[in-house]
Scaffold this active site. Structure first.
Site, PDB file in Angstrom:
ATOM      1  N   ARG A  16     -11.165 -10.705  -0.560  1.00 21.39           N
ATOM      2  CA  ARG A  16     -12.079 -11.556  -1.330  1.00 21.39           C
ATOM      3  C   ARG A  16     -11.580 -12.995  -1.392  1.00 21.39           C
ATOM      4  O   ARG A  16     -12.367 -13.920  -1.554  1.00 21.39           O
ATOM      5  CB  ARG A  16     -12.293 -10.952  -2.733  1.00 21.39           C
ATOM      6  CG  ARG A  16     -11.039 -10.865  -3.563  1.00 21.39           C
ATOM      7  CD  ARG A  16     -11.169  -9.894  -4.712  1.00 21.39           C
ATOM      8  NE  ARG A  16     -11.083  -8.509  -4.262  1.00 21.39           N
ATOM      9  CZ  ARG A  16     -11.208  -7.448  -5.051  1.00 21.39           C
ATOM     10  NH1 ARG A  16     -11.448  -7.612  -6.332  1.00 21.39           N
ATOM     11  NH2 ARG A  16     -11.117  -6.225  -4.561  1.00 21.39           N
ATOM     12  N   LYS A  44       0.835  -1.202   0.000  1.00 17.55           N
ATOM     13  CA  LYS A  44       0.000   0.000   0.000  1.00 17.55           C
ATOM     14  C   LYS A  44       0.872   1.257   0.000  1.00 17.55           C
ATOM     15  O   LYS A  44       1.854   1.324   0.736  1.00 17.55           O
ATOM     16  CB  LYS A  44      -0.891   0.027   1.246  1.00 17.55           C
ATOM     17  CG  LYS A  44      -2.058  -0.917   1.157  1.00 17.55           C
ATOM     18  CD  LYS A  44      -3.072  -0.661   2.246  1.00 17.55           C
ATOM     19  CE  LYS A  44      -4.198  -1.657   2.159  1.00 17.55           C
ATOM     20  NZ  LYS A  44      -5.036  -1.496   0.951  1.00 17.55           N
TER      21      LYS A  44
HETATM   22  N1  BES Z   1      -8.513  -3.551   3.078  1.00 19.13           N
HETATM   23  C1  BES Z   1      -8.612  -2.955   1.813  1.00 19.13           C
HETATM   24  C2  BES Z   1      -9.847  -2.104   1.631  1.00 19.13           C
HETATM   25  C3  BES Z   1     -10.021  -0.916   2.550  1.00 19.13           C
HETATM   26  C4  BES Z   1      -9.851   0.363   2.062  1.00 19.13           C
HETATM   27  C5  BES Z   1     -10.451  -1.075   3.838  1.00 19.13           C
HETATM   28  C6  BES Z   1     -10.048   1.445   2.873  1.00 19.13           C
HETATM   29  C7  BES Z   1     -10.663   0.025   4.656  1.00 19.13           C
HETATM   30  C8  BES Z   1     -10.472   1.283   4.182  1.00 19.13           C
HETATM   31  C9  BES Z   1      -8.601  -4.034   0.714  1.00 19.13           C
HETATM   32  O1  BES Z   1      -7.960  -5.212   1.023  1.00 19.13           O
HETATM   33  C10 BES Z   1      -7.887  -3.446  -0.448  1.00 19.13           C
HETATM   34  O2  BES Z   1      -6.714  -3.220  -0.326  1.00 19.13           O
HETATM   35  N2  BES Z   1      -8.602  -3.206  -1.540  1.00 19.13           N
HETATM   36  C11 BES Z   1      -8.038  -2.672  -2.718  1.00 19.13           C
HETATM   37  C12 BES Z   1      -8.311  -3.653  -3.818  1.00 19.13           C
HETATM   38  C13 BES Z   1      -7.619  -3.365  -5.091  1.00 19.13           C
HETATM   39  C14 BES Z   1      -6.140  -3.551  -4.999  1.00 19.13           C
HETATM   40  C15 BES Z   1      -8.174  -4.303  -6.123  1.00 19.13           C
HETATM   41  C16 BES Z   1      -8.728  -1.347  -2.985  1.00 19.13           C
HETATM   42  O3  BES Z   1      -9.933  -1.256  -2.812  1.00 19.13           O
HETATM   43  O4  BES Z   1      -8.034  -0.398  -3.331  1.00 19.13           O
HETATM   44 ZN    ZN Z   2      -5.891  -5.199   0.612  1.00 17.29          ZN
END
Ligand code: BES
Ligand code: ZN
Ligand code: ZN
Length: 476
Positions: A330, A257
């Site tokens: 997922r 991230k």
């Molecule tokens: N845990 C995150 C989603 C999230 C975002 C939770 C903000 C809480 C606050 C999830 O695992 C994630 O990283 N999602 C990505 C997916 C993408 C890489 C396909 C996203 O939504 O950016």
């Molecule tokens: Zn994630």
């Protein structure tokens, strides 16, 4: 916190909480209570105001409710009084319940008071809230009998407090093992069964999608399975399945991230909502059978981490191409859903997860994204949420979005690679693992599980989902 009912304030000395519906800013008639006259110039019951009067050995806190007040605002109002006026709440406190208060309003008020004891300073030397002293008893002044409602309100807040703790505690404390221990202890205390599959057992069971996510972490993944059986269950007893995302920390994995990582201890909030709902459902002894699964793992960066472009094999036997290791939620939910359906065959299924940034982009912090092909469930979930201020709004699951998860090398891929409709393609991915179940709903709570409010300087847990899931099951 214990409570007792009183008929009048004779001989009472201590703090008295007096909720007041709004009169009129220029009212010539003062508010009269317990020999006190409050002129409208200083207080007339306006929402989010309060007024303190010291008289007859008592501290009177008049609390403004506005002309009409919804469940969530009422709960927040009393959480605020309890949390911020702590110094005025001694060892004896009386709560005056206005005659026109409904059962729901009494529930929100009492829940709010107990929630106000929550202190984010887990690692600070702070004094205990007066309500948490063993011998503290709240005296409730009411003409009606609200004992049952009061007990229910306390159970709701107790479950929510547990979940605030689980989500706000740091990831070096709340590991997958910590969560499975919590489930075991809580199951024993409240009467639900718990089985946990660690690494070896999960491998033997074939939970390949789940295990791939935890590969890079020192902390062993835990696949937590819980069962609550109501007394006198029979063939007609409804059976609900719950699945919650239990990522104790989401670094993104090798697709690390670049923004917002500091908040990612909240990535087990869906799982925590399921844990809290299990505690509350068994505490309330609801007449519904519930099976709940929380796959718990940490998504870390390591040479052992799973790789973008890996192909992994899920519990249901579907192969998955990993496009992005940050789309990990997922994967663990896919195995959670498949395991639930294959082994327990529940009539209704709800999964809940902090799944996508896209859900935050769509709704901000106002509501969760709801996905389902079952209109009856959609209505029940939305009605339950509206009643308690944990709102949901539905997004589509149209088959035109299916191409987003089609892979060249495997049965499906975990990310479309496109910077739009992310919450929907994530939901389509989950749908693929539901075996066309006719009563499944998915709640993306990324925007509502962890937020800013008046109770702390930084983002923190909201316990979203604990009450919602319980109320949904209660209303089935
Ligand atoms: N845990 C995150 C989603 C999230 C975002 C939770 C903000 C809480 C606050 C999830 O695992 C994630 O990283 N999602 C990505 C997916 C993408 C890489 C396909 C996203 O939504 O950016
Ligand atoms: Zn994630
Ligand atoms: Zn995540």
């Amino acid at each position: 916190m214990k409570t007792n009912t009183i008929q009048n304030l004779e001989g009472f000395s201590g703090t008295i909480l007096i909720p007041v519906f709004e009169t009129y800013a220029k009212s010539l008639v003062p508010i009269e209570f317990h020999g006190i006259s409050v002129h409208s110039k200083v207080f007339y019951g306006k929402k989010d105001t309060h007024y303190v009067v010291e008289k007859y050995d008592c501290t009177h806190i008049f609390i403004g409710l506005g002309a009409a007040i919804d469940y969530k605002s009422l709960k927040t109002t009393f959480r605020r009084i309890s949390a911020k006026q702590k110094d005025l709440l001694g060892t004896t406190v009386a709560l005056v319940l206005p005659e026109q208060f409904t059962v729901e309003q009494v529930e929100a008020t009492i829940s709010g008071l107990l929630l106000g004891t929550y202190d984010l300073g887990h690692f600070k030397k702070t004094d205990k809230h007066p309500f948490l002293n063993d011998d503290f008893e709240l005296s409730i002044l009411s003409k009606n009998d609200f004992i049952e409602t009061t007990n229910k309100a306390l159970k709701i807040a107790k479950a929510q407090l547990e979940i605030l703790n689980l989500v706000d505690l740091p990831p070096n404390v709340v590991t997958p093992k910590y969560l499975s221990n919590w489930a075991n202890e809580t199951g024993k205390k409240f009467g639900f069964e718990v089985e946990t599959l660690g690494f070896e057992a999960s491998k033997k069971a074939g939970l390949g999608a789940f295990l791939s996510v935890g590969k890079g972490s020192e902390n062993e993944p835990q696949f937590v399975i819980m069962n609550y059986y109501p007394k006198n269950a029979n063939a007609k007893t409804k059976h609900v399945g719950l699945v919650g995302k239990g990522i104790t920390f989401d670094t993104g994995g090798l697709n690390i991230k670049t923004a917002g990582m500091v908040h990612m201890k909240c990535d087990m909030a869906g799982g925590a909502a399921v844990f809290g709902a299990m505690q509350l459902i068994s505490d309330l002894k609801l007449p519904v059978k519930v099976t709940a699964i929380v796959p718990c793992a940490e998504n870390s960066v390591d040479s052992k981490s799973f790789l973008p472009s890996d192909v992994i094999h899920s519990y249901a036997g579907h192969s998955i191409e990993i496009i992005d290791t940050d789309a990990e939620g997922r994967l663990i939910l896919a195995d959670g859903l498949s395991y639930l359906i294959k082994n327990f065959k529940p009539e209704y299924i709800v999964d809940i997860a902090t799944l996508t940034g896209s859900a935050v982009g769509t709704f901000g912090y106002e509501c969760a994204a709801l996905f389902t092909n079952n209109e009856a469930i959609s209505k029940k979930l939305q009605e339950s949420g509206d009643a308690i201020g944990e709102r949901l709004w539905q997004l589509p699951l149209w088959d035109s979005y299916k191409s987003d998860i089609e892979s060249d090398i495997a049965d499906v891929k975990n990310y479309s690679g496109k910077p739009f409709a992310g919450a929907i393609s994530a939901a389509k991915f989950l749908e693929y693992f539901t075996e066309e179940h006719k009563a499944w709903a998915h709640l993306d709570i990324a925007g509502v599980a962890f937020g800013d409010d008046e109770f702390a300087k930084s983002k923190h847990a909201t316990a979203y989902g604990v009450h919602l899931l319980t109320k949904f099951i209660e209303n089935l």
